[in-house]
Design an enzyme around this catalytic site. Structure first.
Site, PDB file in Angstrom:
ATOM      1  NE  ARG A 180     -60.810  -9.210  42.378  1.00  0.00           N
ATOM      2  CZ  ARG A 180     -61.488  -9.179  43.537  1.00  0.00           C
ATOM      3  NH1 ARG A 180     -62.092  -8.077  43.924  1.00  0.00           N
ATOM      4  NH2 ARG A 180     -61.542 -10.236  44.300  1.00  0.00           N
ATOM      5  CE1 TYR A 194     -41.267   1.771  29.620  1.00  0.00           C
ATOM      6  CE2 TYR A 194     -42.290   0.736  31.520  1.00  0.00           C
ATOM      7  CZ  TYR A 194     -42.306   1.690  30.530  1.00  0.00           C
ATOM      8  OH  TYR A 194     -43.361   2.558  30.438  1.00  0.00           O
ATOM      9  CG  ASP A 237     -40.679  -5.688  28.901  1.00  0.00           C
ATOM     10  OD1 ASP A 237     -41.247  -5.873  27.801  1.00  0.00           O
ATOM     11  OD2 ASP A 237     -40.880  -4.679  29.609  1.00  0.00           O
ATOM     12  CE  LYS A 258     -45.511   1.113  25.188  1.00  0.00           C
ATOM     13  NZ  LYS A 258     -44.343   0.651  25.941  1.00  0.00           N
TER      14      LYS A 258
HETATM   15  C1  LIG Z   1     -44.267   0.784  27.391  1.00  0.00           C
HETATM   16  C2  LIG Z   1     -43.510  -0.338  27.973  1.00  0.00           C
HETATM   17  C3  LIG Z   1     -43.935  -0.952  29.142  1.00  0.00           C
HETATM   18  C4  LIG Z   1     -45.100  -0.431  29.948  1.00  0.00           C
HETATM   19  O1  LIG Z   1     -46.313  -0.499  29.266  1.00  0.00           O
HETATM   20  P1  LIG Z   1     -47.509   0.504  29.695  1.00  0.00           P
HETATM   21  O2  LIG Z   1     -48.699  -0.147  29.101  1.00  0.00           O
HETATM   22  O3  LIG Z   1     -47.163   1.823  29.122  1.00  0.00           O
HETATM   23  O4  LIG Z   1     -47.550   0.507  31.193  1.00  0.00           O
HETATM   24  C5  LIG Z   1     -43.216  -2.023  29.607  1.00  0.00           C
HETATM   25  N1  LIG Z   1     -42.134  -2.477  28.961  1.00  0.00           N
HETATM   26  C6  LIG Z   1     -41.695  -1.914  27.824  1.00  0.00           C
HETATM   27  C7  LIG Z   1     -40.498  -2.460  27.160  1.00  0.00           C
HETATM   28  C8  LIG Z   1     -42.361  -0.826  27.302  1.00  0.00           C
HETATM   29  O5  LIG Z   1     -41.895  -0.242  26.191  1.00  0.00           O
END
Ligand SMILES: *Cc1c(COP(=O)(O)O)cnc(C)c1O
Length: 391
Positions: free
Chosen positions: A57, A110, A182, A207
């Site tokens: 971890r 988000y 973000d 993503k």
């Molecule tokens: C998809 C997304 C997240 C979350 O990511 P996950 O891996 O699906 O938990 C956070 N912020 C934005 C802008 C996103 O598009």
């Protein structure tokens, strides 16, 4: 060195792994020590934040490879990994709040991040206030003595508003708040958060970094000043990410610069075409010159990804369904950033509280994948044809 070069080399150490180009995938919880002295040395190294394996971890060369690459590309001091992008959003905020604090979150955040604030933080005595994403320097009027965090996201999730990050960061810092961004849309390549006043930057690596819709990872990178609190919280919450997912993320990262150029080009081409269709009220894409956020995008960003939104005029549900249901190349689904194109219907009114969404027509989001842009266009043209016929 340019980013296209750094993304190929950052975080890779073949000399440490018998010349293997990619880091090995360490499946490990227990790490054995041959004797007491080694055990104590490992503990000491871990406490001093030196690389090495002490417990699964607490880090492995597989995880360190991605952490190092992300911190290097985003321009941060260090980075840590989380099991998803949302876990990274939550972990970033949790690192800098305590009971009695007030935080400011952009109304374009988000959706699930909103829920972390509203449903989870509330239980621990942290108050959240949502603000207009276009507030800019005006945010200073909302800062209170106990405002510990300002959350920004540009462009906004679903609605794609551009935020004046430097202006918001300057005001936040004068008030003693930490700025968490973000940065998923722009990736570490197209927006350099730490050059624009951000203290903590979150990536849903799920993503574009993973890029193939087959793994989930989140990353948080920080300035030197913000590092100790992030590190402590990450350790205390027991956060880590699975070795195979992390391997896939570092593998995806190596080709991201090349992939993004195509996502960008196809996205702009499709968005521009869509913006000229009579059924369309607005296209939400900051790289289009007509977008209200275009000037900020040009000033602060180095590129655009392939994700944009479309607001239709009031068309019937049947016409909207005729458009969506017949698409052949755009899968209907959440997430984005993979090699394949997606379409997702959405209603911004479900995730707003500080601002009013001005439109009533249905909305959808397009992720332009790596298919031939000409084929993607033909599919959209056919979709608009079906919608028109059903109006
Ligand atoms: C998809 C997304 C997240 C979350 O990511 P996950 O891996 O699906 O938990 C956070 N912020 C934005 C802008 C996103 O598009």
């Amino acid at each position: 060195m340019r980013d296209e070069t750094r993304i190929v080399h950052a975080g890779r150490h073949p000399e440490a792994f018998s010349g293997a180009v990619n880091p090995p995938v360490y499946h490990v919880s227990t790490v054995l020590s041959p004797n007491l002295a080694d055990w104590e040395q490992k503990k000491e190294d871990y406490a001093a934040e030196r690389p090495g394996m002490y417990y699964g971890r607490h880090g492995t060369p597989t995880l360190e490879a991605l952490e190092e690459a992300i911190a290097t590309l985003e321009g941060g001091h260090r980075a840590v990994l989380f099991p998803s992008g949302l876990a990274a959003c939550a972990g970033a905020i949790l690192s800098y709040v305590k009971a009695g604090d007030h935080i400011l979150v952009t109304d374009s955040a988000y959706g699930p991040t909103r829920r972390v604030a509203l449903r989870f933080l509330t239980r621990f005595g942290v108050t959240t206030e949502f603000y207009d994403p276009l507030i800019g320097a005006g945010i200073h009027a909302l800062l209170r003595p106990n405002t510990s965090v300002v959350v920004v996201e540009a462009p906004g999730s679903l609605t794609f508003e551009m935020q004046d990050i430097p202006a918001i960061a300057a005001a936040a810092h004068r008030g003693g708040s930490i700025v968490i961004m973000d940065n998923t849309w722009a990736t570490p390549l197209y927006f350099k958060p730490f050059e624009h006043g951000v203290d903590v930057s979150v990536q849903a690596a799920t993503k574009y970094i993973v890029g193939h819709s087959d793994a989930m990872v989140g990353t948080v990178s920080v300035t030197k000043e913000a590092w100790p609190k992030l590190r402590t919280t990450h350790v205390d919450l027991g956060q880590t990410a699975g070795p195979d997912d992390v391997y896939l993320a570092q593998r995806g990262l190596r080709t991201m610069a090349t992939r993004l150029k195509q996502h960008w080009e196809s996205g702009v081409m499709l968005a521009d075409w869509v913006s000229h269709q009579p059924e369309v009220e607005r296209v939400l894409h900051p790289a289009l010159p007509a977008d209200p956020g275009h000037a900020i995008w040009k000033r602060d960003f180095l590129g655009a990804s392939g994700l944009f939104g479309v607001v239709l005029k009031s068309v019937s549900k049947a016409a909207f369904a005729a458009f969506i249901d017949g698409l052949e190349l755009y899968g209907i689904g959440a997430s984005w950033g993979g090699y394949e194109s997606l379409v997702m219907p959405f209603d911004p009114r479900e995730v707003r509280s500080a601002t009013r969404w001005p439109s009533t027509g249905p909305c959808f989001r397009i992720h332009a994948g790596l298919e031939s842009p000409a084929d993607l266009l033909v599919d959209l043209e056919a979709g608009f044809g079906r919608m028109r016929a059903a109006l």
